[in-house]
Design a protein around this motif. Structure first.
Motif, PDB file in Angstrom:
ATOM      1  N   LYS A 152     -16.454 112.698 -33.427  1.00  0.00           N
ATOM      2  CA  LYS A 152     -17.599 113.737 -32.984  1.00  0.00           C
ATOM      3  C   LYS A 152     -18.596 113.817 -33.056  1.00  0.00           C
ATOM      4  O   LYS A 152     -19.782 114.222 -32.082  1.00  0.00           O
ATOM      5  N   ALA A 153     -19.431 113.406 -34.232  1.00  0.00           N
ATOM      6  CA  ALA A 153     -21.400 113.311 -34.618  1.00  0.00           C
ATOM      7  C   ALA A 153     -21.714 112.996 -33.202  1.00  0.00           C
ATOM      8  O   ALA A 153     -22.795 112.171 -33.103  1.00  0.00           O
ATOM      9  N   ALA A 154     -20.669 111.054 -33.562  1.00  0.00           N
ATOM     10  CA  ALA A 154     -21.242 110.228 -31.999  1.00  0.00           C
ATOM     11  C   ALA A 154     -21.360 110.480 -30.577  1.00  0.00           C
ATOM     12  O   ALA A 154     -21.795 110.710 -29.684  1.00  0.00           O
ATOM     13  N   GLU A 155     -20.505 111.881 -30.455  1.00  0.00           N
ATOM     14  CA  GLU A 155     -19.769 112.291 -29.191  1.00  0.00           C
ATOM     15  C   GLU A 155     -21.167 113.257 -29.488  1.00  0.00           C
ATOM     16  O   GLU A 155     -21.895 112.988 -28.016  1.00  0.00           O
ATOM     17  N   ASP A 156     -21.066 114.198 -29.870  1.00  0.00           N
ATOM     18  CA  ASP A 156     -22.514 115.051 -29.756  1.00  0.00           C
ATOM     19  C   ASP A 156     -24.093 114.223 -29.820  1.00  0.00           C
ATOM     20  O   ASP A 156     -24.630 114.519 -28.454  1.00  0.00           O
ATOM     21  N   ALA A 157     -23.813 113.051 -30.706  1.00  0.00           N
ATOM     22  CA  ALA A 157     -25.334 112.678 -30.741  1.00  0.00           C
ATOM     23  C   ALA A 157     -25.283 111.826 -28.870  1.00  0.00           C
ATOM     24  O   ALA A 157     -26.629 112.080 -27.919  1.00  0.00           O
TER      25      ALA A 157
END
Length: 349
Positions: free
Chosen positions: A321-326
């Protein structure tokens, strides 16, 4: 008639097996003999254990919905689903396998997918589960730890025991088959349905009496509606008070190679699983008589989804999720989300 819509019946019965939190104490104190009724005694299987597992790990289950009706003598496994369950995430991925998918197992006849369980069952009831799991491991690309079978009469009886369901029927439904006794006759609108009519509601696919056929999207919405109503009934005071009789129904109509001890642990672990955490994948294909042909890339994608479910952890999902948000933030900064042709290339300044 039973190709796809009946899978909803099997899913609903699986939810009944999972249960709700109000049932846990009852299970451990009074339901042993009912759970034992569900257990298939297979002396050749290592999956049957008396002791309760210390820690339930992610697992793959083959779920078969059995069209077992005394009138026709039918025992077709017309619903076939591979389900991976992740206890840490309280989530699941469900891949529905077309009953007309051609399977080509070694040392066995190449037949439709729904052929194999009845074939093994008629040869030897005690080894039918193990032999069926081996065949379908080639389809899902994973070891299959357990198998569950459910029949449609059980679904009807469970809904009736709960007093029926309040259902918003989305369309007029009319279908008749005198050979197997099918007689679907539902009118559009909000109404209270008994078990038979609820089964008709979730299995309706085509018409031969002037009503419109059903779309896949409409059947998906029916599934969600019935699941929600059924879970609400199970969690109610009335549902809890009828748990004993519900377990008796399942003892007659649900069979599994999970032992009673494993079943207790299974229910304890998956209490309260939300339908929002269940991902459904349908292996649709083209009809090339007498089989359904599914693209190899679609089968591979389904296999990868099942494997992903098994390997998910809170940490891996948070990182993803963090990678997608970034990535989304970067796209906004660079303007990469603009439509083609909206940039400055080709302007005269």
């Amino acid at each position: 008639m039973w190709k796809k819509a009946v899978k909803y019946t099997a899913i609903i019965l699986l939810v009944v097996i999972v249960g709700t939190g109000a049932y846990a104490g009852y299970l451990y104190s009074k339901a042993d003999h009912m759970l034992d009724d569900m257990t298939v005694k297979n002396t050749n299987s290592n999956s049957i254990k008396d002791e309760k597992p210390k820690d339930l790990k992610p697992m793959t289950i083959l779920l078969a919905g059995i069209d077992h009706r005394e009138k026709t003598g039918s025992m077709n496994s017309d619903v076939l689903m591979a389900i991976t369950l992740n206890p840490k995430m309280k989530s699941a991925t469900v891949v529905s396998i077309p009953r007309d998918l051609q399977l080509t197992p070694d040392d066995l006849q190449h037949r439709k997918a729904n052929y194999y369980f009845p074939h093994f069952y008629l040869k030897d009831e005690q080894t039918a589960f193990e032999n069926t799991k081996k065949v379908f491991e080639e389809v899902v690309g994973l070891p299959i730890e357990h198998m569950v079978t459910v029949d449609f009469q059980g679904f009807e009886e469970i809904v009736d025991e709960l007093g029926g369901l309040d259902i918003n029927v989305d369309m007029d439904m009319r279908y008749v088959d005198t050979w197997d006794g099918t007689n679907i006759d539902l009118k559009q609108g909000m109404q209270h349905l008994d078990g038979k009519k609820t089964l008709d509601f979730v299995r309706y696919r085509k018409s031969n009496r002037g009503t419109e056929p059903s779309s896949d999207g409409a059947r998906n919405e029916r599934q969600q509606q019935v699941l929600g109503e059924l879970l609400g009934k199970l969690a109610s005071v009335n549902g809890v008070s009828k748990f004993g009789s519900l377990m008796e129904i399942m003892g007659k109509h649900v069979k599994t190679d999970l032992s009673p001890g494993e079943m207790k642990d299974f229910i304890q672990t998956y209490l309260g699983i939300s339908t929002q955490n269940i991902r459904f994948i349908h292996l649709d294909g083209e009809w090339e008589s007498p089989y359904i042909v599914v693209k190899p890339e679609d089968i591979e994608a389904a296999q990868q989804a099942l494997k992903h479910e098994l390997n998910k952890t809170p940490e891996s999902e948070a990182a993803a999720k963090a990678a997608e948000d970034a990535k989304q933030s970067q796209n906004q900064l660079t303007g990469s989300d603009e439509e083609p042709g909206s940039g400055t290339a080709g302007t005269n300044g």
